[in-house]
Design a protein around this motif. Structure first.
Motif, PDB file in Angstrom:
ATOM      1  N   LEU A 112       0.858  -1.178   0.000  1.00 55.36           N
ATOM      2  CA  LEU A 112       0.000   0.000   0.000  1.00 55.36           C
ATOM      3  C   LEU A 112       0.895   1.228   0.000  1.00 55.36           C
ATOM      4  O   LEU A 112       1.983   1.215   0.570  1.00 55.36           O
ATOM      5  CB  LEU A 112      -0.874   0.043   1.257  1.00 55.36           C
ATOM      6  CG  LEU A 112      -1.938  -1.027   1.409  1.00 55.36           C
ATOM      7  CD1 LEU A 112      -2.597  -0.921   2.770  1.00 55.36           C
ATOM      8  CD2 LEU A 112      -2.988  -0.888   0.334  1.00 55.36           C
ATOM      9  N   LEU A 129      -5.408   2.751   0.831  1.00 52.46           N
ATOM     10  CA  LEU A 129      -5.916   2.162  -0.406  1.00 52.46           C
ATOM     11  C   LEU A 129      -6.196   3.232  -1.454  1.00 52.46           C
ATOM     12  O   LEU A 129      -5.920   3.046  -2.640  1.00 52.46           O
ATOM     13  CB  LEU A 129      -7.195   1.362  -0.138  1.00 52.46           C
ATOM     14  CG  LEU A 129      -7.031  -0.015   0.460  1.00 52.46           C
ATOM     15  CD1 LEU A 129      -8.404  -0.583   0.812  1.00 52.46           C
ATOM     16  CD2 LEU A 129      -6.308  -0.945  -0.485  1.00 52.46           C
ATOM     17  N   THR A 145      -2.962   4.374  -2.882  1.00 52.93           N
ATOM     18  CA  THR A 145      -2.397   3.312  -3.720  1.00 52.93           C
ATOM     19  C   THR A 145      -3.101   3.300  -5.069  1.00 52.93           C
ATOM     20  O   THR A 145      -2.461   3.224  -6.112  1.00 52.93           O
ATOM     21  CB  THR A 145      -2.539   1.937  -3.026  1.00 52.93           C
ATOM     22  OG1 THR A 145      -1.876   1.993  -1.770  1.00 52.93           O
ATOM     23  CG2 THR A 145      -1.935   0.834  -3.872  1.00 52.93           C
ATOM     24  N   THR A 187      -6.889  -1.866  -6.427  1.00 50.20           N
ATOM     25  CA  THR A 187      -7.575  -0.918  -5.555  1.00 50.20           C
ATOM     26  C   THR A 187      -8.348   0.112  -6.346  1.00 50.20           C
ATOM     27  O   THR A 187      -9.100   0.891  -5.782  1.00 50.20           O
ATOM     28  CB  THR A 187      -6.576  -0.211  -4.623  1.00 50.20           C
ATOM     29  OG1 THR A 187      -5.563   0.375  -5.425  1.00 50.20           O
ATOM     30  CG2 THR A 187      -5.982  -1.172  -3.636  1.00 50.20           C
ATOM     31  N   TYR A 223     -11.769  -0.051  -5.576  1.00 51.85           N
ATOM     32  CA  TYR A 223     -12.147   0.665  -4.353  1.00 51.85           C
ATOM     33  C   TYR A 223     -12.552   2.094  -4.702  1.00 51.85           C
ATOM     34  O   TYR A 223     -13.563   2.593  -4.243  1.00 51.85           O
ATOM     35  CB  TYR A 223     -10.987   0.678  -3.348  1.00 51.85           C
ATOM     36  CG  TYR A 223     -11.088   1.821  -2.387  1.00 51.85           C
ATOM     37  CD1 TYR A 223     -12.018   1.797  -1.352  1.00 51.85           C
ATOM     38  CD2 TYR A 223     -10.326   2.969  -2.544  1.00 51.85           C
ATOM     39  CE1 TYR A 223     -12.157   2.864  -0.506  1.00 51.85           C
ATOM     40  CE2 TYR A 223     -10.458   4.036  -1.703  1.00 51.85           C
ATOM     41  CZ  TYR A 223     -11.373   3.978  -0.678  1.00 51.85           C
ATOM     42  OH  TYR A 223     -11.513   5.047   0.147  1.00 51.85           O
TER      43      TYR A 223
END
Length: 152
Positions: free
Chosen positions: A8, A69, A72, A81, A84
């Motif tokens: 990360l 996250l 990243t 990610t 995300y």
């Protein structure tokens, strides 16, 4: 299949934070004390529009893991990610849509209440005027009866 980085984007300051940290703690960890207030005021709203983790009222802060996250995904675009970020932006859009609907509902409710109050005032005035007219008419009838009785 692409290799998913297991790392990360982080730094020692972020690693020292608790699971949930305040905006100021996160700002200091990301940009340092000197730029923390500027980042918090100017950058945080812009980052939130792009999926930066929301403030969690149950934990009195933002998830530090999700902040890692986010960065990243921002700096390592091939990382998984990215999903995300997309999910966070969608949830933020949904939250904003719900808030907008709620504000629209509250505004419509307030307008309806204001109209009802205005109508009630108007109705009260009409009722008062009708009652005055009725009393004047009755008084005129009584006066006419009295005159007709006096004339007989």
């Amino acid at each position: 299949m692409t290799d998913i980085p297991t790392y990360l984007v982080t730094n020692a300051a972020l690693d020292r934070l608790p699971l949930f940290a305040t905006d100021l703690e996160i700002a200091v960890a990301i940009v340092g004390k000197q730029h923390a207030s500027h980042w918090k005021k100017m950058m945080l709203p812009a980052l939130e529009a792009h999926g930066f983790p929301r403030f969690d009222h149950a934990h009195f802060g933002r998830s530090v893991h999700l902040v890692k996250l986010f960065y990243t995904a921002l700096h390592v675009p091939q990382a998984e990610t990215v999903h995300y970020r997309v999910a966070a932006v969608r949830s933020e859009e949904n939250r904003r849509a719900v808030e907008k609907n709620w504000e629209d509902y509250q505004r419509a409710k307030a307008e309806k209440k204001a109209r009802a109050k205005a109508n009630a005032e108007e109705w009260k005035e009409r009722k008062r005027k009708a009652l005055e007219d009725f009393r004047a008419k009755k008084a005129a009838q009584r006066e006419a009866e009295v005159r007709s009785n006096d004339g007989e």
